[in-house]
Every structure is written in C-alpha cells, then in structure tokens.
Design an enzyme around this catalytic site. Sequence first.
Site, PDB file in Angstrom:
ATOM      1  N   ASP A 196       0.779  -1.249   0.000  1.00 34.60           N
ATOM      2  CA  ASP A 196       0.000   0.000   0.000  1.00 34.60           C
ATOM      3  C   ASP A 196       0.815   1.307   0.000  1.00 34.60           C
ATOM      4  O   ASP A 196       0.496   2.233   0.752  1.00 34.60           O
ATOM      5  CB  ASP A 196      -0.963   0.021   1.203  1.00 34.60           C
ATOM      6  CG  ASP A 196      -2.000  -1.098   1.172  1.00 34.60           C
ATOM      7  OD1 ASP A 196      -1.980  -1.912   0.223  1.00 34.60           O
ATOM      8  OD2 ASP A 196      -2.831  -1.166   2.092  1.00 34.60           O
TER       9      ASP A 196
ATOM     10  N   LYS B 162      -7.027  -4.877  -2.896  1.00 32.80           N
ATOM     11  CA  LYS B 162      -7.808  -5.390  -1.766  1.00 32.80           C
ATOM     12  C   LYS B 162      -8.745  -4.315  -1.233  1.00 32.80           C
ATOM     13  O   LYS B 162      -8.537  -3.131  -1.479  1.00 32.80           O
ATOM     14  CB  LYS B 162      -6.878  -5.897  -0.674  1.00 32.80           C
ATOM     15  CG  LYS B 162      -5.964  -4.810  -0.154  1.00 32.80           C
ATOM     16  CD  LYS B 162      -4.959  -5.328   0.829  1.00 32.80           C
ATOM     17  CE  LYS B 162      -4.111  -4.200   1.353  1.00 32.80           C
ATOM     18  NZ  LYS B 162      -4.872  -3.118   2.009  1.00 32.80           N
TER      19      LYS B 162
ATOM     20  N   CYS C 118      -2.087  -2.613   7.628  1.00 30.19           N
ATOM     21  CA  CYS C 118      -1.983  -3.579   6.530  1.00 30.19           C
ATOM     22  C   CYS C 118      -0.701  -4.408   6.571  1.00 30.19           C
ATOM     23  O   CYS C 118      -0.727  -5.587   6.225  1.00 30.19           O
ATOM     24  CB  CYS C 118      -2.202  -2.872   5.203  1.00 30.19           C
ATOM     25  SG  CYS C 118      -3.930  -2.331   5.060  1.00 30.19           S
TER      26      CYS C 118
END
Length: 213
Positions: free
Chosen positions: A17, A115, A160
């Site tokens: 990310d 995601k 994450c």
Amino acid sequence: MASDLAPGAGDVLLIIDVQNDFCPGGGLAVPEGDCVVPVINRIAPAFGQVVLTQDWHPPGHLSFASSHSGRQPFETIEVAYGTQTLWPDHCVRGTPGAAFHADLETTRAGMIIRKGTRAEIDSYSAFFENDHATATGLSGYLRDRGLGRAFLCGLATDYCVHFSALDAAKAGLEVVVIEDACRGIDLDGSLAAAKDAMTRAGVRFIDSSALGA
Ligand code: VGL
Ligand code: ZN
C-alpha cells in the site's frame, strides 16, 4: 559469507500500500509515509520476486466514516465480521489518491493485489479480507511459485503490514518485516500492539541494511 537474510530463490518482497493517500497530503496520511519510498527502491532490485498491494475501495466503502451518518474518522463500529475502525475516505479506486506514490519503482512487480474492493468488507491483509475467510489468492500465488519467505515493507506498519504479516505466518511462510521500510499510523497504541502481536507470531524485524542491498 552471505547472511541468511540475503534475498535468494524462494524469497518475495511484499510491498504494502505505498499509495498517495497514505503519504503526507493524502486522505489517510501516515506520518513520514513517503519516507519508505527511497528505502524500498533501494532494496527491491535484490529480490527476484516482487508483489505490490494496493488498497482499492469503491466509493461509499463501509470503512469510510463518511458512509455512516453521525460517525467521525477513527471511531469504531460493529459490523458483520467484528469491530471496524472508521477511516477518512481514502484509496477510492481509480483516483489519484489510490495511485502508487509517483517515485515508487513498480516495474519489477510480477503481481499487483488489489484489496478492499468490496463495499461491505474491509481488507487490511494482503491474504484475507477482514472476515479472515475470503482469500485474495496471494497465498496460492506464493505457494505455486515456491516462495516460502516473505519480506514485508510499506504502509501502514500497524494495519496492513501487521495483518499481512500475521496471515503470512499463519500460511506457514517465514516472515521478515523491514522496519525502516515501513511507517505506522499509531492509533491508541496500535503500533506497539501490532509489534507485539507480530513478535508473538514469530515475525522477525530487521533494518534494510541487514539485506546487504
Ligand atoms: C490501511 C487503514 C485503512 C493500510 C488501509 O494500508 O494500512 N489502513 N486502509
Ligand atoms: Zn483502506
């Protein structure tokens, strides 16, 4: 002698990310989030296999405080799969905030996992959505390619990266978190708690200098 940390066959670099919304100026800015970019760019060439993840939410995603009347970012609510932290709008699919940081070297990635793509469920982990039941396919990909050790970096350490590390360990992978290539949000002590949970799961923490890259 090469250390056991020198990346080789069977190792994958998982870059979590590194997107504009998690960098200063973004919708859910992580302090110093952009500082991970030069570190990741320096170490990635040492890996034969690189996987990127991208938080990729539809507008009106359930994890957005703006989707719940009267709710503010960073409050929590109960949803079907448990407690959900509410976030500022971030990483809406196709927007500039959801794009990778412009300086992140992405060309080496063999796979990009998106995601959080379903409106009714969040996904912190690169392996499973937050119901801990719906797989993204990443563990199969790694298994099929014979990759048994995952080096994790990116944003955010306590969300994450944390949940990806736990799921990777659960999937039987050896997990190494490259600490100086990560930054955290640190909401109510979440960074210390995440580090604790990862340590208990057998995750190893290193500095990028230990890679010899
Ligand atoms: C993340 C909160 C919400 C992350 C994603 O990438 O750590 N955190 N969505
Ligand atoms: Zn998100």
